[in-house]
Design an enzyme around this catalytic site. Structure first.
Site, PDB file in Angstrom:
ATOM      1  N   GLY A   1       0.821  -1.207   0.000  1.00 19.13           N
ATOM      2  CA  GLY A   1       0.000   0.000   0.000  1.00 19.13           C
ATOM      3  C   GLY A   1       0.847   1.246   0.000  1.00 19.13           C
ATOM      4  O   GLY A   1       2.055   1.184  -0.221  1.00 19.13           O
ATOM      5  N   ASN A   2       0.213   2.365   0.229  1.00 23.79           N
ATOM      6  CA  ASN A   2       0.960   3.620   0.302  1.00 23.79           C
ATOM      7  C   ASN A   2       0.320   4.530   1.348  1.00 23.79           C
ATOM      8  O   ASN A   2      -0.693   4.178   1.952  1.00 23.79           O
ATOM      9  CB  ASN A   2       1.018   4.291  -1.081  1.00 23.79           C
TER      10      ASN A   2
END
Ligand code: CTP
Length: 404
Positions: A201-202
């Site tokens: 993810g980020n």
């Protein structure tokens, strides 16, 4: 000025007041007598830091009912009860709040909250229509749990959503200048599953994308918000389409873009995803080093939209807006990288922010530059993400006005 009507949702107005004062606004609270049955005078006085009156007889020497209405930049009434709406329509002036509504020369935003039956009653429907005809902004209530066991339309929208509408009304002077515009905004960050419990993810919080969606809706646009893994309150009046991965985001944005005038890609889309998603949780096992995770490229959603417009799949009039989260490096500063990205992406507007050191993610404030293909650079624009959102829509409106 914050007017508070006599409904149970008055307690939520205390939180709204907090949000408004924290945003730097000076707020005068004018409750009705009935509102004080729910939340007392001391709460309003303490939270606003201003005296609290309900009657035109309270502050006779100050002629409060005229002064408050004339000096306010905005009057917001939350909750606006069925009775208050009716009194406003009739032009009654039997307490300080209704008297102020008659003297207000600024934009007025009404936020109704009541039981579904009252909201849907022909009398209330007609009253809301009349107020809107007169230029009063009336938010639609949220749908959900009401005071008792009942659910339906009638809930006061969340204070954050009302604060966004307040921000928009102050920005545009109460005009719904984006009415008729259909927009798609993507927000948040995609998650690419590795196995049933892990993902790549980020750090995107979705705050900027949500602020863009809220700002557009408050200015009258019809908004679809494609939301990737965001833990934020839904903006008022926005259709939210939740997605998880880049491929889901691509499908949702693609479907909505077909009928859109503007697409804003504020989401942080993962460029790569694991080539294979393990069906079972990957165990530590006995081996020293875990097997490397092979990645494959995700589609570039924005590039796909630009290509679709070029090939005629999307109308040539669709305005495409990209975001660039850049950091400076040895080769160039963040703005130079943004210029290069604007050219390579083929968008009509690039919103560039410098994310060196994670300075932007999850924060209320940001600093951006707005770049257009004609070489113009507006900025730095610094402020709350809501303010930046309005600056983006101002620019989009300007670009569309120039081409039509
Ligand atoms: N974007 C997209 N699809 C992707 C990656 C990015 O639509 N797979 C969009 C983002 O929503 C944003 C813009 O492209 O509007 C720029 O994204 P950025 O994070 O700068 O990614 P890249 O273009 O991949 O740039 P870089 O190679 O510098 O990371």
């Amino acid at each position: 000025m914050l007017g508070v009507g006599g409904g149970i949702a008055a307690y939520k107005a205390a939180h709204l007041l907090r949000l408004l004062t924290e945003a730097g606004h000076e707020v005068r609270v004018v409750p009705t007598e009935a509102a004080l049955q729910f939340v007392g005078r001391a709460t309003w006085a303490a939270l606003s830091g201003q005296p609290v009156h309900t009657s035109v007889w309270d502050d006779v020497e100050g002629v409060g009912h005229v002064r408050v209405g004339k000096t306010a930049d905005l009057v917001v009434v939350a909750p606006a009860t069925a009775d208050l709406l009716a009194r406003a329509v009739a032009g009654r002036a039997d307490d300080l709040l209704t008297a102020t509504l008659l003297t207000a020369t600024c934009p007025v935003l009404m936020v109704p909250a009541m039981h579904t039956e009252m909201w849907q009653h022909p009398a209330t429907v007609a009253n809301v229509a009349t107020l809107r005809e007169r230029g009063i902004l009336v938010l639609d209530p949220a749908v959900g749990r009401l005071t008792g066991a009942d659910t339906g339309p009638g809930r006061l929208p969340e204070p954050e959503a009302i604060a966004q509408a307040v921000h928009a009304a102050l920005h545009t002077g109460g005009r719904r200048d984006l009415a008729g515009l259909r927009v798609v905004v993507s927000a948040g960050g995609t998650r690419e599953p590795v196995d049933p419990v892990r993902f790549l993810g980020n750090r995107s919080s979705g705050l900027q994308g949500y602020a863009l969606a809220a700002a557009a809706a408050a200015r009258g646009a019809e908004v679809t918000l494609v939301s990737a893994n965001v833990a934020l309150v839904d903006p008022a009046g926005v259709r939210v389409v939740p997605v998880g991965t880049a491929l889901e985001l691509e499908a949702a944005v693609g479907a909505a873009a077909a009928a859109a005038d503007v697409v804003v890609m504020a989401a942080a889309v993962a460029d790569f995803r694991p080539a294979e998603v393990a069906a079972d949780k990957i165990k530590k096992g006995a081996q020293q080093e875990p097997a490397p995770i092979a990645l494959v490229r995700n589609p570039d959603v924005l590039a796909g939209l630009v290509a679709a417009r070029r090939s005629g799949t999307l109308p040539a009039t669709t305005t495409l807006v990209g975001f660039a989260a850049e950091t400076g490096d040895a080769d160039a500063d963040a703005l130079q990288h943004a210029r290069a990205k604007l050219a390579s992406k083929g968008v009509d507007l690039l919103v560039a922010n410098d994310v060196a050191g994670g300075a932007v993610f999850g924060r209320a404030g940001t600093v951006v530059h707005l770049l257009t293909p004609d070489g113009a650079v507006a900025g730095p624009i610094a402020g709350a993400k809501a303010e930046v959102a309005h600056a983006v829509w101002d620019r989009v409106a300007g670009l569309r006005a120039a081409t039509t």
